[in-house]
Scaffold this motif. Structure first.
Motif, mmCIF file in Angstrom:
data_model
loop_
_atom_site.group_PDB
_atom_site.id
_atom_site.type_symbol
_atom_site.label_atom_id
_atom_site.label_comp_id
_atom_site.label_asym_id
_atom_site.label_seq_id
_atom_site.Cartn_x
_atom_site.Cartn_y
_atom_site.Cartn_z
ATOM 1 N N MET A 1 0.977 -1.155 -0.060
ATOM 2 C CA MET A 1 -0.084 0.108 0.171
ATOM 3 C C MET A 1 0.839 1.231 0.019
ATOM 4 N N LYS A 2 0.532 2.447 -0.990
ATOM 5 C CA LYS A 2 1.428 3.435 -0.972
ATOM 6 C C LYS A 2 1.443 4.280 0.348
ATOM 7 N N LEU A 3 2.494 4.875 0.748
ATOM 8 C CA LEU A 3 2.182 5.664 1.899
ATOM 9 C C LEU A 3 1.149 6.831 1.734
ATOM 10 N N GLU A 4 1.149 7.246 0.651
ATOM 11 C CA GLU A 4 0.103 8.436 0.405
ATOM 12 C C GLU A 4 -1.202 7.958 0.828
ATOM 13 N N LYS A 5 -1.696 6.792 0.514
ATOM 14 C CA LYS A 5 -3.200 6.055 0.742
ATOM 15 C C LYS A 5 -3.364 6.002 2.470
ATOM 16 N N ILE A 6 -2.170 5.629 2.940
ATOM 17 C CA ILE A 6 -2.045 5.550 4.507
ATOM 18 C C ILE A 6 -2.205 6.991 5.124
ATOM 19 N N TYR A 7 -1.555 7.932 4.609
ATOM 20 C CA TYR A 7 -1.718 9.214 5.046
ATOM 21 C C TYR A 7 -3.069 9.672 4.866
ATOM 22 N N LYS A 8 -3.641 9.550 3.641
ATOM 23 C CA LYS A 8 -4.997 10.072 3.166
ATOM 24 C C LYS A 8 -5.872 9.584 4.220
ATOM 25 N N PHE A 9 -5.724 8.184 4.693
ATOM 26 C CA PHE A 9 -6.780 7.407 5.320
ATOM 27 C C PHE A 9 -6.687 8.231 6.971
ATOM 28 N N LEU A 10 -5.470 8.352 7.235
ATOM 29 C CA LEU A 10 -5.409 8.874 8.538
ATOM 30 C C LEU A 10 -5.985 10.377 8.639
ATOM 31 N N ASP A 11 -5.487 11.141 7.687
ATOM 32 C CA ASP A 11 -6.223 12.425 7.554
ATOM 33 C C ASP A 11 -7.657 12.448 7.564
ATOM 34 N N SER A 12 -8.303 11.231 6.951
ATOM 35 C CA SER A 12 -9.950 11.118 7.003
ATOM 36 C C SER A 12 -10.335 10.782 8.213
ATOM 37 N N ILE A 13 -9.721 10.290 9.179
ATOM 38 C CA ILE A 13 -10.225 10.127 10.354
ATOM 39 C C ILE A 13 -9.701 11.060 11.348
ATOM 40 N N SER A 14 -8.667 11.687 11.219
ATOM 41 C CA SER A 14 -8.200 12.659 12.255
ATOM 42 C C SER A 14 -7.541 13.741 11.499
ATOM 43 N N PRO A 15 -8.265 14.718 10.928
ATOM 44 C CA PRO A 15 -7.625 15.802 9.925
ATOM 45 C C PRO A 15 -6.370 16.475 10.486
ATOM 46 N N PHE A 16 -4.988 16.502 9.768
ATOM 47 C CA PHE A 16 -3.925 16.973 10.198
ATOM 48 C C PHE A 16 -4.023 18.533 10.331
ATOM 49 N N GLU A 17 -5.097 18.983 9.544
ATOM 50 C CA GLU A 17 -5.222 20.593 9.516
ATOM 51 C C GLU A 17 -5.779 21.045 11.065
ATOM 52 N N SER A 18 -6.519 20.071 12.015
ATOM 53 C CA SER A 18 -7.055 20.416 12.968
ATOM 54 C C SER A 18 -6.011 20.474 14.133
ATOM 55 N N GLN A 19 -4.767 20.133 13.772
ATOM 56 C CA GLN A 19 -3.663 20.227 14.994
ATOM 57 C C GLN A 19 -3.597 21.893 15.364
ATOM 58 N N GLU A 20 -3.071 21.839 16.659
ATOM 59 C CA GLU A 20 -2.730 23.178 16.841
ATOM 60 C C GLU A 20 -1.475 23.581 16.199
ATOM 61 N N LYS A 21 -1.385 24.936 16.187
ATOM 62 C CA LYS A 21 -0.405 25.823 15.166
ATOM 63 C C LYS A 21 0.977 25.479 15.684
ATOM 64 N N TRP A 22 1.439 25.187 16.889
ATOM 65 C CA TRP A 22 2.638 24.893 17.535
ATOM 66 C C TRP A 22 3.143 23.422 17.421
ATOM 67 N N ASP A 23 1.988 22.572 17.003
ATOM 68 C CA ASP A 23 2.316 21.100 16.716
ATOM 69 C C ASP A 23 3.200 20.978 15.356
ATOM 70 N N ASN A 24 3.465 19.676 15.105
ATOM 71 C CA ASN A 24 4.467 19.315 13.983
ATOM 72 C C ASN A 24 3.759 17.778 13.766
ATOM 73 N N SER A 25 2.426 17.777 13.696
ATOM 74 C CA SER A 25 1.991 16.224 13.135
ATOM 75 C C SER A 25 1.914 16.228 11.530
ATOM 76 N N GLY A 26 1.765 14.962 11.313
ATOM 77 C CA GLY A 26 2.009 14.939 9.798
ATOM 78 C C GLY A 26 2.949 13.873 9.132
ATOM 79 N N LEU A 27 3.546 13.892 7.933
ATOM 80 C CA LEU A 27 4.255 13.249 7.328
ATOM 81 C C LEU A 27 5.784 13.603 7.826
#
Length: 241
Positions: A1-27
């Motif tokens: 499974m491509k990493l991009e698909k896993i990332y998009k799945f994680l983003d769908s259940i817990s959107p990375f854009e909802s992280q706090e401004k000081w945070d560093n979540s994501g890839l």
């Protein structure tokens, strides 16, 4: 499974854009085109975990290994040494931190670890209306978290009608808590003084203790993906002696 698909799945259940401004979540390490077959879930990363990880795998952690900008990788101190090991083994890294606190972890801890099924959520805070005493609440938490001692700050009000919960380190939320008792980790000395003065009791349930369930909670969401998911965890750096 491509990493991009896993990332998009994680983003769908817990959107990375909802992280706090000081945070560093994501890839944080890897390429979206990487093919992934094995995923390791952990609260944090340490040397023992990297020894266990197979090459070309993906690590999904709660706490971001890279939080502040890295100016170089010239030494073998934390986190440089871990990053260099991951590059050598081609291990990718995705972190779900404050976004996952809001979407999953606080709720999972409240329901599955503490056993409270009726609650309301306000951003990072979980509120529960109960009929208890401060002493009984301490006893319950010791049992649920398998702790012999729990650090606490008691404001003098034995009767508890409402508690607030935040996994991890919630001390900065003290001024906004509307409850009789606040459960979180990493409370500081002056935060305890502030809380007691304002009629709020604190129970320090531990940063590690309140978040070590991260791997199990996320594994529930990944179980239908065509991946080998290994639940693991780092060790609590603190100990009682």
């Amino acid at each position: 499974m491509k990493l991009e698909k896993i990332y998009k799945f994680l983003d769908s259940i817990s959107p990375f854009e909802s992280q706090e401004k000081w945070d560093n979540s994501g890839l944080l390490l890897g390429n979206f085109e990487d093919e992934i077959s094995t995923v390791y879930l952990s609260l944090d990363i340490d040397e023992n975990l990297l020894d266990e990880c197979s090459e070309n795998s993906l690590l999904i952690t709660h706490h971001p290994l890279i939080f502040k900008p890295l100016k170089n990788l010239a030494n073998d101190l934390y986190p440089n040494s871990l990053v260099k090991t991951m590059v050598k083994k081609n291990i990718s890294l995705i972190s779900l931190h404050t976004n996952y606190d809001k979407s999953h972890l606080n709720i999972y801890f409240t329901e599955e670890i503490l056993g409270f099924k009726h609650y309301t959520q306000d951003n990072f805070l979980i509120y529960i209306d109960i009929e208890s005493t401060f002493s009984s609440l301490l006893t319950l938490l010791k049992q649920k978290l398998s702790l012999s001692m729990i650090k606490n700050a008691f404001c003098g009000k034995e009767k508890i009608n409402r508690i607030a919960i935040c996994t991890g380190s919630g001390g900065d939320l003290i001024p906004f808590v509307k409850a009789d008792c606040f459960l979180s980790g990493d409370f500081k000395y002056h935060q305890a003084l502030e809380a007691i003065s304002n009629g709020l009791s604190l129970i320090d349930i531990g940063h590690f203790e309140s978040e070590e369930c991260f791997s199990k909670s996320l594994a529930n969401s990944l179980q239908n993906l065509p991946l080998k998911v290994i639940i693991t965890n780092s060790k609590n750096p603190f100990r009682l002696s």
